[in-house]
Scaffold this active site. Sequence first.
Site, PDB file in Angstrom:
ATOM      1  CG  ASP A  76      35.460  42.533  39.997  1.00 56.40           C
ATOM      2  OD1 ASP A  76      35.387  41.520  39.286  1.00 56.40           O
ATOM      3  OD2 ASP A  76      35.385  42.504  41.236  1.00 56.40           O
ATOM      4  CB  SER A 101      35.945  44.662  44.004  1.00 54.85           C
ATOM      5  OG  SER A 101      36.279  44.351  42.671  1.00 54.85           O
ATOM      6  CG  HIS A 128      33.784  36.562  37.524  1.00 53.99           C
ATOM      7  ND1 HIS A 128      32.592  35.902  37.665  1.00 53.99           N
ATOM      8  CD2 HIS A 128      34.662  35.654  37.059  1.00 53.99           C
ATOM      9  CE1 HIS A 128      32.756  34.635  37.318  1.00 53.99           C
ATOM     10  NE2 HIS A 128      34.007  34.452  36.949  1.00 53.99           N
TER      11      HIS A 128
END
Length: 476
Positions: free
Chosen positions: A3, A56, A5
């Site tokens: 992930d 996630s 971000h």
Amino acid sequence: KGDVHDIGKNIVGVVLACNNYEVIDLGVMVPANVIIEKAIEHNVDIIGLSGLITPSLDEMVFVASELEKRGLTFPLLIGGATTSRKHTAVKIAPRYSGPCIHVDDASRSVPVVGTLLSEKSKTNFLKETEADYQRLREEHLSRQKLRDYCTLEEARENKLQIDWSEYTGLAPKKLGIHVLEEAPLETIAEYIDWTPFFMTWDLKGAYPDIFNSPKVGKEARKIHDDALTMLRTILKEGVLKAKGVVGLFPANAVGDDIELYTDESRSTVLETLHSLRQQTKKRAEQANIALSDFIAPKETGISDYIGAFAVTAGIGIEPIIQRYESEYDDYNAIMVKAIADRLAEAFAEYLHHVVRCEYWGYATEESLTTKQLIRERYQGIRPAAGYPACPDHTEKAAIFKLLNAETSTGIRLTENYAMYPAASVSGLYFSHERSHYFGLGKIGKDQAEDYAKRKGMSLETVEKWLQPNLNYTSGN
């Protein structure tokens, strides 16, 4: 892991640091073993996990399970756009005997952390949280039993009915792949939708009405002014670059799949895209939709088409972030990421407009204001892999292969199919006038097995990527 971000996580870190908490930021794409080893090494009080993409959710379950295996009891904070109290209660908390708390937004992190570190208030807080989570688990089980689902065969029989005899697919004016080496950021900026920008900063309200909010209006206006100042600097100095690639291909639906062909002869399959079909039982005259329904079936003999794209506005962002971070300017480090995200989404909107009017040309007479474009008041859709109509992130691999996107744009996929740089968008183009966005919802094991077979994957792998959409417990 996987992930990329981290804007939300950065904001949480700043908020906590401003309240005298020491924050150890491990960055992005961090595997479970590193998180756990660092927590032990620094003897931390709390571990925080943040996630934007669907995989996630599964990774958070894995982290909790690994903590449990080691007999650790660090309080675990769960946050990020893809998370929820329900998922935390149903999927994560049962795998971990330590405290596991979902935190709605950055502003809530301070009181939650303060409560967890207070011997006086911690016990009651955890009891109340567990009671709340138990109620959510019971409600979840009850809803699963009450909701009716149909078999995959029944869902396919109730597919979206389109009279293809009345349809003529419009051949794109520019078939094939087209690379935008350096897209015009000044033009792209005009397509920015500012509403999600405020959501990034936990300011709730639609732009521009948010400026009139008695609660957050003043803060919203200030942060917007700061954003415009930075945007002007970015455009003037040319420190960010936008790159993109778009492809338009002959295509036909084959069941729930979509075949893309090398040329108009349609004799050679270039790539196959896989779609999933809704399986909740529908009311009369409502269809169980799949994205393949919007493409003419192969057996009709109709020549239809599909598009794919990948864009980024994050080229050159790393040196800017590093400069701000070296100056301990967390605010502007976060701001530049937020603006890059808005520019990437604006790039996707701008390119879709260009495709409709020029590259494909099925809407050459389109004349819409920026506001109408942002509200998607036009024909056609651009669904993205990993989002409600197509929750399988692995479909990005087919799109990237099709477009040679990594070479063309510099965007790469992580092991969990997140795009890096984070300020990137990819997806498909559908032109049919009845194409629209929808949510897949839950699917049954029969479709998961069928989908695994069509994709050439194991059922276990498919279950991993579609875990939030399964109407059964994987492994059963």
